[in-house]
Each structure stands twice: as structure tokens, then as C-alpha cells.
Motif scaffolding. Structure first.
Motif, PDB file in Angstrom:
ATOM      1  N   TRP A 200       0.819  -1.221   0.000  1.00 19.31           N
ATOM      2  CA  TRP A 200       0.000   0.000   0.000  1.00 19.31           C
ATOM      3  C   TRP A 200       0.851   1.268   0.000  1.00 19.31           C
ATOM      4  O   TRP A 200       0.628   2.184  -0.796  1.00 19.31           O
ATOM      5  CB  TRP A 200      -0.909  -0.023   1.233  1.00 19.31           C
ATOM      6  CG  TRP A 200      -1.867   1.117   1.378  1.00 19.31           C
ATOM      7  CD1 TRP A 200      -1.551   2.454   1.535  1.00 19.31           C
ATOM      8  CD2 TRP A 200      -3.300   1.051   1.418  1.00 19.31           C
ATOM      9  NE1 TRP A 200      -2.691   3.211   1.669  1.00 19.31           N
ATOM     10  CE2 TRP A 200      -3.777   2.364   1.602  1.00 19.31           C
ATOM     11  CE3 TRP A 200      -4.206  -0.003   1.332  1.00 19.31           C
ATOM     12  CZ2 TRP A 200      -5.137   2.653   1.701  1.00 19.31           C
ATOM     13  CZ3 TRP A 200      -5.547   0.295   1.433  1.00 19.31           C
ATOM     14  CH2 TRP A 200      -6.011   1.607   1.606  1.00 19.31           C
ATOM     15  N   ALA A 201       1.810   1.384   0.919  1.00 21.29           N
ATOM     16  CA  ALA A 201       2.559   2.629   1.092  1.00 21.29           C
ATOM     17  C   ALA A 201       3.816   2.698   0.240  1.00 21.29           C
ATOM     18  O   ALA A 201       4.555   3.693   0.313  1.00 21.29           O
ATOM     19  CB  ALA A 201       2.942   2.802   2.565  1.00 21.29           C
ATOM     20  N   VAL A 202       4.056   1.693  -0.587  1.00 20.02           N
ATOM     21  CA  VAL A 202       5.308   1.670  -1.344  1.00 20.02           C
ATOM     22  C   VAL A 202       5.473   2.878  -2.266  1.00 20.02           C
ATOM     23  O   VAL A 202       6.541   3.501  -2.285  1.00 20.02           O
ATOM     24  CB  VAL A 202       5.443   0.353  -2.130  1.00 20.02           C
ATOM     25  CG1 VAL A 202       6.633   0.418  -3.082  1.00 20.02           C
ATOM     26  CG2 VAL A 202       5.612  -0.810  -1.164  1.00 20.02           C
ATOM     27  N   PRO A 203       4.457   3.261  -3.062  1.00 19.63           N
ATOM     28  CA  PRO A 203       4.681   4.418  -3.933  1.00 19.63           C
ATOM     29  C   PRO A 203       5.119   5.670  -3.182  1.00 19.63           C
ATOM     30  O   PRO A 203       6.089   6.330  -3.572  1.00 19.63           O
ATOM     31  CB  PRO A 203       3.315   4.603  -4.608  1.00 19.63           C
ATOM     32  CG  PRO A 203       2.720   3.229  -4.628  1.00 19.63           C
ATOM     33  CD  PRO A 203       3.139   2.625  -3.319  1.00 19.63           C
ATOM     34  N   ALA A 204       4.425   5.986  -2.094  1.00 16.68           N
ATOM     35  CA  ALA A 204       4.772   7.195  -1.340  1.00 16.68           C
ATOM     36  C   ALA A 204       6.146   7.088  -0.702  1.00 16.68           C
ATOM     37  O   ALA A 204       6.948   8.030  -0.752  1.00 16.68           O
ATOM     38  CB  ALA A 204       3.711   7.469  -0.278  1.00 16.68           C
ATOM     39  N   LEU A 205       6.439   5.936  -0.097  1.00 16.96           N
ATOM     40  CA  LEU A 205       7.724   5.791   0.590  1.00 16.96           C
ATOM     41  C   LEU A 205       8.891   5.709  -0.385  1.00 16.96           C
ATOM     42  O   LEU A 205       9.967   6.279  -0.127  1.00 16.96           O
ATOM     43  CB  LEU A 205       7.701   4.552   1.477  1.00 16.96           C
ATOM     44  CG  LEU A 205       6.953   4.675   2.797  1.00 16.96           C
ATOM     45  CD1 LEU A 205       6.957   3.335   3.521  1.00 16.96           C
ATOM     46  CD2 LEU A 205       7.570   5.752   3.697  1.00 16.96           C
TER      47      LEU A 205
ATOM     48  N   VAL B 172      12.699  -0.627  -5.321  1.00 19.84           N
ATOM     49  CA  VAL B 172      11.714  -1.564  -4.780  1.00 19.84           C
ATOM     50  C   VAL B 172      11.977  -2.932  -5.398  1.00 19.84           C
ATOM     51  O   VAL B 172      11.948  -3.085  -6.622  1.00 19.84           O
ATOM     52  CB  VAL B 172      10.277  -1.116  -5.110  1.00 19.84           C
ATOM     53  CG1 VAL B 172       9.273  -2.126  -4.569  1.00 19.84           C
ATOM     54  CG2 VAL B 172      10.004   0.275  -4.565  1.00 19.84           C
ATOM     55  N   HIS B 173      12.223  -3.938  -4.548  1.00 16.79           N
ATOM     56  CA  HIS B 173      12.533  -5.287  -5.014  1.00 16.79           C
ATOM     57  C   HIS B 173      11.268  -6.145  -4.977  1.00 16.79           C
ATOM     58  O   HIS B 173      10.628  -6.266  -3.937  1.00 16.79           O
ATOM     59  CB  HIS B 173      13.612  -5.907  -4.129  1.00 16.79           C
ATOM     60  CG  HIS B 173      14.922  -5.188  -4.174  1.00 16.79           C
ATOM     61  ND1 HIS B 173      16.029  -5.691  -4.826  1.00 16.79           N
ATOM     62  CD2 HIS B 173      15.304  -3.996  -3.657  1.00 16.79           C
ATOM     63  CE1 HIS B 173      17.039  -4.838  -4.702  1.00 16.79           C
ATOM     64  NE2 HIS B 173      16.612  -3.804  -3.991  1.00 16.79           N
ATOM     65  N   LEU B 174      10.934  -6.761  -6.114  1.00 18.81           N
ATOM     66  CA  LEU B 174       9.717  -7.562  -6.243  1.00 18.81           C
ATOM     67  C   LEU B 174       9.952  -8.667  -7.261  1.00 18.81           C
ATOM     68  O   LEU B 174      10.588  -8.450  -8.298  1.00 18.81           O
ATOM     69  CB  LEU B 174       8.552  -6.670  -6.704  1.00 18.81           C
ATOM     70  CG  LEU B 174       7.212  -7.350  -7.005  1.00 18.81           C
ATOM     71  CD1 LEU B 174       6.549  -7.845  -5.722  1.00 18.81           C
ATOM     72  CD2 LEU B 174       6.265  -6.377  -7.738  1.00 18.81           C
TER      73      LEU B 174
ATOM     74  N   LEU C  77      11.314  -0.396  -9.869  1.00 19.45           N
ATOM     75  CA  LEU C  77      11.276  -1.831  -9.625  1.00 19.45           C
ATOM     76  C   LEU C  77      12.606  -2.502  -9.971  1.00 19.45           C
ATOM     77  O   LEU C  77      13.214  -2.226 -11.003  1.00 19.45           O
ATOM     78  CB  LEU C  77      10.173  -2.493 -10.438  1.00 19.45           C
ATOM     79  CG  LEU C  77       8.740  -2.380  -9.920  1.00 19.45           C
ATOM     80  CD1 LEU C  77       7.803  -3.149 -10.838  1.00 19.45           C
ATOM     81  CD2 LEU C  77       8.621  -2.895  -8.491  1.00 19.45           C
ATOM     82  N   VAL C  78      13.008  -3.420  -9.094  1.00 17.17           N
ATOM     83  CA  VAL C  78      14.156  -4.292  -9.323  1.00 17.17           C
ATOM     84  C   VAL C  78      13.660  -5.726  -9.179  1.00 17.17           C
ATOM     85  O   VAL C  78      13.062  -6.084  -8.159  1.00 17.17           O
ATOM     86  CB  VAL C  78      15.273  -4.027  -8.300  1.00 17.17           C
ATOM     87  CG1 VAL C  78      16.419  -5.014  -8.489  1.00 17.17           C
ATOM     88  CG2 VAL C  78      15.769  -2.582  -8.392  1.00 17.17           C
ATOM     89  N   ASP C  79      13.864  -6.551 -10.198  1.00 17.24           N
ATOM     90  CA  ASP C  79      13.423  -7.941 -10.152  1.00 17.24           C
ATOM     91  C   ASP C  79      14.294  -8.757  -9.201  1.00 17.24           C
ATOM     92  O   ASP C  79      15.512  -8.556  -9.120  1.00 17.24           O
ATOM     93  CB  ASP C  79      13.511  -8.583 -11.541  1.00 17.24           C
ATOM     94  CG  ASP C  79      12.439  -8.083 -12.487  1.00 17.24           C
ATOM     95  OD1 ASP C  79      11.492  -7.417 -12.029  1.00 17.24           O
ATOM     96  OD2 ASP C  79      12.557  -8.363 -13.701  1.00 17.24           O
ATOM     97  N   VAL C  80      13.655  -9.696  -8.497  1.00 21.07           N
ATOM     98  CA  VAL C  80      14.389 -10.702  -7.733  1.00 21.07           C
ATOM     99  C   VAL C  80      13.969 -12.071  -8.235  1.00 21.07           C
ATOM    100  O   VAL C  80      12.868 -12.241  -8.752  1.00 21.07           O
ATOM    101  CB  VAL C  80      14.132 -10.578  -6.214  1.00 21.07           C
ATOM    102  CG1 VAL C  80      14.614  -9.235  -5.694  1.00 21.07           C
ATOM    103  CG2 VAL C  80      12.657 -10.788  -5.877  1.00 21.07           C
ATOM    104  N   ALA C  81      14.859 -13.035  -8.072  1.00 21.71           N
ATOM    105  CA  ALA C  81      14.599 -14.395  -8.547  1.00 21.71           C
ATOM    106  C   ALA C  81      15.060 -15.387  -7.494  1.00 21.71           C
ATOM    107  O   ALA C  81      15.850 -15.066  -6.604  1.00 21.71           O
ATOM    108  CB  ALA C  81      15.330 -14.644  -9.863  1.00 21.71           C
ATOM    109  N   ASP C  82      14.547 -16.594  -7.610  1.00 22.98           N
ATOM    110  CA  ASP C  82      14.905 -17.639  -6.664  1.00 22.98           C
ATOM    111  C   ASP C  82      16.413 -17.839  -6.618  1.00 22.98           C
ATOM    112  O   ASP C  82      17.092 -17.838  -7.651  1.00 22.98           O
ATOM    113  CB  ASP C  82      14.235 -18.955  -7.068  1.00 22.98           C
ATOM    114  CG  ASP C  82      14.448 -20.049  -6.041  1.00 22.98           C
ATOM    115  OD1 ASP C  82      14.170 -19.798  -4.852  1.00 22.98           O
ATOM    116  OD2 ASP C  82      14.899 -21.140  -6.422  1.00 22.98           O
ATOM    117  N   ALA C  83      16.926 -17.964  -5.390  1.00 22.68           N
ATOM    118  CA  ALA C  83      18.342 -18.216  -5.116  1.00 22.68           C
ATOM    119  C   ALA C  83      19.230 -17.009  -5.361  1.00 22.68           C
ATOM    120  O   ALA C  83      20.455 -17.120  -5.252  1.00 22.68           O
ATOM    121  CB  ALA C  83      18.857 -19.421  -5.898  1.00 22.68           C
TER     122      ALA C  83
END
Length: 247
Positions: free
Chosen positions: A67-72, A80-82, A123-129
Motif C-alpha cells: 500500500w505505502a510503497v509508492p509514497a515511501l 523496490v525489489h519484487l 522496480l528491481v526484479d528478484v529471482a529464486d536463489a
């Protein structure tokens, strides 16, 4: 490790644990899952902890966690890692209720009073391992689909002695690793799998894959509720026991 703390505060109507992982000696930190009310509550918490945030990490894309990610992200000027499998929720958090993208902005505004305009360029992508170092903390990304396709847990390394404090739980001293589990694993339960694109089969596979490999003294900071340990969940959590029995 007295200079390191892991502090979780429950935010918003869903009481989502927003976690701040801090190196007080270096005055560096990162934030995990700043949910509803995060724009108002996180900055004073950072001031009290006397740290500067270097990134926001998301365990998954449900609205109560982002929820607060855009503002923060804008206020703190951080990435932002997702996991990319949850990008659809970043673009349209109302997808969980079956709302199509073209109606999402209006529905979020009318139902929640939220003007959703995510800073996708951050956005910064994260992946398994993936092995990450964020604010000086080493961690591994454990992709754990089931609650959502892109659910992950962030496994912190080398944090033995860190103070772990969960507002709705208690206080512990960390072992060598701490699992920031999001809605993958709770004390005595697991995340729901009945939302759109959730999967109980995938959740069971994630539990079988990740949990037995972790040390029993690994402290788990979940997305909701109190902290726990891997050993306790392996011994008592009925969902974990059922998943492991089906291995």
C-alpha cells in the motif's frame, strides 16, 4: 550483534507486519512490506531507529503489503525489489478481487481512498536463489509460490545476536539466519491459497522445498502475527506437517 535490530510493526486494517532491518552502527536499513499507513508510521520509526533506508523489499504483491510503497519509495528515493511473477499485482492490486486493469484505479480510489500510481521505474526484479546485499545485509531470495505466484521469503544471513522485536508477538535474539517470510509461513499456519492465482499444490511444494533445509533456531518474522522459529513450525504447524507428509 547488538548493533543490528529487526523491528516489525503491524500496520493498517489487515495488521500487516512492516519490518525494518537496521544496522545501527552504520545507520543503514531496509524496509519490508510497508502496508496501509506506512507513509505515516514508517518515517517516525526510522527516525527513532536513527537509520537511513536504502531499499524497499516486497515479499509479494498484495495490497496490504505494498500500500505505502509508492509514497515511501518516492520520499526515501529508493528502489523496490519484487519478484516479476507478482508484477500483475503491482500494476493492478485490485486483481485479487477480479477487477480488470481498466477499472482498477477507480475501484481503489472509491473503495479504499487510494490513488494508485506505482513508481514502476523503481522496480528491481528478484529471482529464486538470488544472493543480495542490501544495506550491508547478506540474504538469499527463496521463491515460495502458493499464496501468490511471486511470493518470496528473504533469508538473512550472519545476523546471530540481532534483536528481533515483533509488536504483535515478542522479542527474541536471532540465530545465524532470520527468515522474513511474508505470507508464506505464519506461526501455526500458512498464507491463504484461495485468492486468484494462488495454489495449494504450489504452497505445499514450497514448504517441502524450503523449510526442512533451514536451521531449527531460524527466527521467522511473518507477514502477519507473532514471530516463531523453524523448529517450532516443523514440529507443530499442521499445514507444514501435512505438506511434509505428502513429500
Amino acid at each position: 550483534m547488538a548493533d543490528v535490530s529487526i523491528t516489525a510493526v503491524a500496520l493498517g486494517r489487515w495488521q500487516t507486519n512492516c519490518v525494518v532491518v537496521s544496522d545501527h552502527a552504520a545507520r543503514r536499513a531496509f524496509v519490508v512490506d510497508p502496508g496501509e499507513g506506512g507513509a505515516e508510521h514508517v518515517p517516525p520509526l526510522l527516525e527513532r531507529l536513527d537509520v537511513e533506508v536504502e531499499a524497499i523489499l516486497l515479499t509479494h504483491g498484495h495490497l496490504d503489503h505494498l500500500w505505502a510503497v509508492p509514497a515511501l519509495a518516492e520520499a526515501l528515493d529508493v528502489p523496490v525489489h519484487l519478484h516479476p511473477a507478482d508484477r500483475f499485482l503491482w500494476d493492478n492490486p485490485a486483481d485479487i478481487h477480479g477487477v480488470p486493469p481498466e477499472r482498477a484505479v477507480a475501484v481503489l480510489r472509491d473503495n479504499y481512498g487510494l490513488d494508485w500510481a506505482p513508481p514502476t521505474e523503481r522496480l528491481v526484479d528478484v529471482a529464486d536463489a538470488d544472493r543480495l546485499t542490501v544495506a550491508g545485509f547478506a540474504m538469499t531470495v527463496d521463491h515460495a509460490p502458493g499464496h501468490t505466484p511471486g511470493s518470496v521469503a528473504f533469508r538473512l544471513h550472519h545476523v546471530a545476536g540481532a534483536d528481533v522485536h515483533v509488536a504483535v508477538g515478542g522479542q527474541r535474539v536471532a540465530g545465524d539466519e532470520v527468515l522474513l517470510a511474508g505470507d508464506f509461513l505464519f506461526a501455526g499456519s500458512i498464507g491463504r491459497t484461495d485468492f486468484p492465482r494462488g495454489s495449494m499444490d504450489e504452497m505445499n511444494a514450497s514448504l517441502r522445498r524450503h523449510l526442512p533445509a533451514l536451521a531449527s533456531d531460524t527466527v521467522v518474522v511473518a507477514g502477519h502475527g507473532p514471530e516463531t522459529t523453524i523448529g517450532h513450525e516443523l514440529a507443530t504447524n499442521p499445514f507444514v506437517l501435512r505438506a511434509l507428509a505428502g513429500a
